[in-house]
Design a protein around this motif. Structure first.
Motif, mmCIF file in Angstrom:
data_model
loop_
_atom_site.group_PDB
_atom_site.id
_atom_site.type_symbol
_atom_site.label_atom_id
_atom_site.label_comp_id
_atom_site.label_asym_id
_atom_site.label_seq_id
_atom_site.Cartn_x
_atom_site.Cartn_y
_atom_site.Cartn_z
ATOM 1 N N ALA A 1 0.820 -1.285 -0.515
ATOM 2 C CA ALA A 1 0.417 -0.256 0.148
ATOM 3 C C ALA A 1 1.252 1.163 -0.231
ATOM 4 O O ALA A 1 1.493 1.245 0.729
ATOM 5 C CB ALA A 1 -0.723 -0.306 1.250
ATOM 6 N N VAL B 1 0.808 5.148 0.930
ATOM 7 C CA VAL B 1 -0.344 6.289 1.086
ATOM 8 C C VAL B 1 1.004 7.684 1.432
ATOM 9 O O VAL B 1 1.645 7.800 1.631
ATOM 10 C CB VAL B 1 -0.357 6.028 2.922
ATOM 11 N N ASN C 1 -2.628 10.611 5.319
ATOM 12 C CA ASN C 1 -3.278 9.201 5.221
ATOM 13 C C ASN C 1 -2.751 8.850 6.675
ATOM 14 O O ASN C 1 -1.843 9.077 7.098
ATOM 15 C CB ASN C 1 -3.463 8.106 4.537
ATOM 16 N N MET D 1 -1.731 11.643 -3.611
ATOM 17 C CA MET D 1 -1.299 10.562 -2.413
ATOM 18 C C MET D 1 -0.815 11.934 -1.723
ATOM 19 O O MET D 1 -0.824 11.282 -0.682
ATOM 20 C CB MET D 1 -0.850 9.825 -2.713
ATOM 21 N N PHE E 1 -4.969 5.943 -1.280
ATOM 22 C CA PHE E 1 -3.287 5.075 -1.578
ATOM 23 C C PHE E 1 -4.164 4.610 -3.014
ATOM 24 O O PHE E 1 -5.100 4.602 -3.417
ATOM 25 C CB PHE E 1 -3.835 4.518 -0.140
#
Length: 304
Positions: free
Chosen positions: A173, A175, A179, A238, A244
């Protein structure tokens, strides 16, 4: 219509005079007029308007001039193909956000100051295969996950393309600092369901990916999505929001350079093959061989 006729037309258009063009081409003015009349009859258009100063192009004539100029420029390049005057050409089609800017910088440095044209196209899997098969690109760089592999290899076989594995990877992931998961050492799929995912526009092969299930969560459960086919826009989104992306560890350096974090996904068993394709039994140009060597060196030094 002959190539010589196009050269005559170009000379008339650029001098704006039948007489001047005839003098420069060492032909008679009636001969030039006959060539233009034949071209007008063949194309069913009027090419020149006569005026007190000579001739000027009509609207159709301007279109013809543009195409003729391009044709003669290309012909000039073909005539120099055995000399060093014509630049080397390499075209690569690549999956969005896959190639490292460091790798591209290294490749540029190798050819800096040399006569070379490098074209990079970002595309999805199907378009990459069509680019390489249709000679628009010499090689393609892509990644294939385990939900796609059977269909992708069938596609490559249909286009008579061969796949060369460089590295294996899995999903992570990505991010940004906005986030809440940014400082996590690992995330799970249930946590990611709370956020919008950004991804390239869907195609047939990305649709196959929705059947993947990671740690009990199907990708089809991600209902909130933003679709972007622009790497810079994806990164900036992002950086500035809590959106994400799913990505590979091998893309980590580029993301971290922009202040993004690449985080492991718990119990992620997605298997991804990253590699390049070319037309079967076709020898690569020296420029493409160099690119492939850099690709192997940059990503293939260890199993990711």
């Amino acid at each position: 219509m002959q190539l010589q006729h196009l050269k005559y037309f170009l000379q008339i258009a650029e001098t704006g005079s039948m007489n001047k063009a005839a003098d420069q081409l060492f032909v008679s003015q009636p001969s030039l007029s006959k060539v233009i009349s034949c071209m007008e009859a063949e194309l069913n258009i009027k090419i020149f308007e006569r005026n007190n100063r000579g001739v000027s192009l009509t609207e159709d004539g301007k279109k013809l001039y543009m195409y003729t100029k391009n044709i003669l420029n290309q012909f000039d390049l073909i005539s120099k193909i055995s000399t060093e005057e014509i630049p080397s050409v390499i075209s690569v089609s690549v999956y969005p956000n896959l190639l490292s800017t460091s790798l591209l910088s290294q490749y540029y440095s190798l050819y800096q100051g040399k006569n070379i044209i490098f074209t990079l196209r970002e595309s999805r899997i199907n378009q990459i295969a069509e680019d390489v098969s249709g000679l628009r690109s010499e090689i393609g760089v892509l990644h294939i996950n385990n939900a796609q592999s059977k269909e992708v290899y069938r596609l490559l076989d249909y286009h008579n393309l061969e796949f060369h594995l460089v590295a294996t990877d899995t999903w992570y992931a990505v991010v940004g600092p906005n986030n809440p998961l940014f400082h996590s050492s690992a995330v799970n799929m249930r946590q990611l369901l709370n956020y919008t995912v950004v991804r390239p526009p869907d195609d047939y092969f990305s649709a196959l990916t929705t059947y993947l299930i990671i740690d009990g969560v199907s990708l089809s459960e991600f209902k909130r999505a933003v679709y972007l086919n622009n790497g810079a826009a994806t990164i900036n989104l992002m950086k500035e929001t809590d959106i994400f992306a799913f990505s590979l560890w091998l893309s980590r350096p580029d993301y971290e350079r922009h202040g993004l974090k690449v985080i492991p996904i718990e119990n992620c068993d997605v298997s991804v093959e990253m590699g390049w394709i070319k037309r079967c039994k076709e020898r690569l140009s020296s420029e493409a061989q160099t690119f492939v060597s850099l690709l192997q060196k940059y990503y293939g030094k260890e199993k990711i």
